[in-house]
Scaffold this motif. Structure first.
Motif, short mmCIF file in Angstrom:
data_model
loop_
_atom_site.label_atom_id
_atom_site.label_comp_id
_atom_site.label_asym_id
_atom_site.label_seq_id
_atom_site.Cartn_x
_atom_site.Cartn_y
_atom_site.Cartn_z
N MET A 165 0.85 -1.34 0.03
CA MET A 165 -0.05 -0.02 -0.03
C MET A 165 0.86 1.22 0.03
O MET A 165 0.72 2.18 -0.72
CB MET A 165 -0.87 0.09 1.33
CG MET A 165 -1.94 1.20 1.30
SD MET A 165 -3.03 1.12 0.03
CE MET A 165 -4.56 0.90 0.61
N LEU A 166 1.93 1.11 0.94
CA LEU A 166 2.78 2.52 0.92
C LEU A 166 3.56 2.60 -0.49
O LEU A 166 3.73 3.77 -1.06
CB LEU A 166 3.76 2.26 2.15
CG LEU A 166 4.82 3.19 2.23
CD1 LEU A 166 3.95 4.68 2.52
CD2 LEU A 166 5.88 3.09 3.46
N GLN A 167 3.97 1.43 -0.91
CA GLN A 167 4.80 1.69 -2.23
C GLN A 167 3.87 1.89 -3.35
O GLN A 167 4.19 3.06 -4.16
CB GLN A 167 5.26 0.13 -2.80
CG GLN A 167 6.22 -0.32 -1.80
CD GLN A 167 6.57 -1.74 -2.08
OE1 GLN A 167 5.86 -2.66 -2.78
NE2 GLN A 167 7.82 -2.09 -1.66
N SER A 168 2.44 1.86 -3.39
CA SER A 168 1.79 2.27 -4.22
C SER A 168 1.53 3.94 -4.16
O SER A 168 1.60 4.67 -5.26
CB SER A 168 0.31 1.77 -4.32
OG SER A 168 0.39 0.29 -4.66
N ARG A 169 1.42 4.29 -3.00
CA ARG A 169 1.28 5.80 -2.69
C ARG A 169 2.61 6.68 -3.20
O ARG A 169 2.56 7.61 -3.68
CB ARG A 169 0.83 6.06 -1.27
CG ARG A 169 -0.48 5.54 -1.12
CD ARG A 169 -0.86 5.71 0.53
NE ARG A 169 -2.14 5.31 0.74
CZ ARG A 169 -3.14 5.81 1.25
NH1 ARG A 169 -2.96 7.16 1.60
NH2 ARG A 169 -4.23 5.03 1.45
N ILE A 170 3.73 5.91 -2.89
CA ILE A 170 5.04 6.66 -3.38
C ILE A 170 5.19 6.58 -4.91
O ILE A 170 5.33 7.84 -5.29
CB ILE A 170 6.09 5.73 -2.62
CG1 ILE A 170 6.16 6.01 -1.17
CG2 ILE A 170 7.41 6.10 -3.33
CD1 ILE A 170 7.16 5.04 -0.43
N VAL A 171 4.66 5.72 -5.50
CA VAL A 171 4.65 5.63 -6.91
C VAL A 171 3.81 6.54 -7.56
O VAL A 171 4.19 7.38 -8.37
CB VAL A 171 4.50 4.22 -7.48
CG1 VAL A 171 4.19 4.25 -8.79
CG2 VAL A 171 5.62 3.48 -7.28
#
Length: 64
Positions: A1-7
């Motif tokens: 979830m955090l990686q998606s937001r960063i991308v």
């Protein structure tokens, strides 16, 4: 979830950078001038320039 937001955040930053450069180049107007490559194609290929631009510019970018 955090990686998606960063991308997603990085994509938005990249989009803002591209939009800023576009508007700065166009003197802060929307579509103030046409790309010089289309003028060259129009003068080189005559009335069929739009076929050349479709295959060499638009379609080639979608395939790559």
């Amino acid at each position: 979830m955090l990686q998606s937001r960063i991308v997603m955040a990085m994509t938005w930053v990249w989009d803002l950078r591209l939009a800023h450069n576009y508007f700065r180049r166009e003197k802060w107007q929307w579509a103030a001038r046409e790309d010089w490559r289309f003028n060259d194609m129009r003068s080189q290929y005559g009335k069929y320039w739009w076929w050349i631009s479709f295959f060499s510019v638009y379609l080639s970018q979608q395939v790559a």
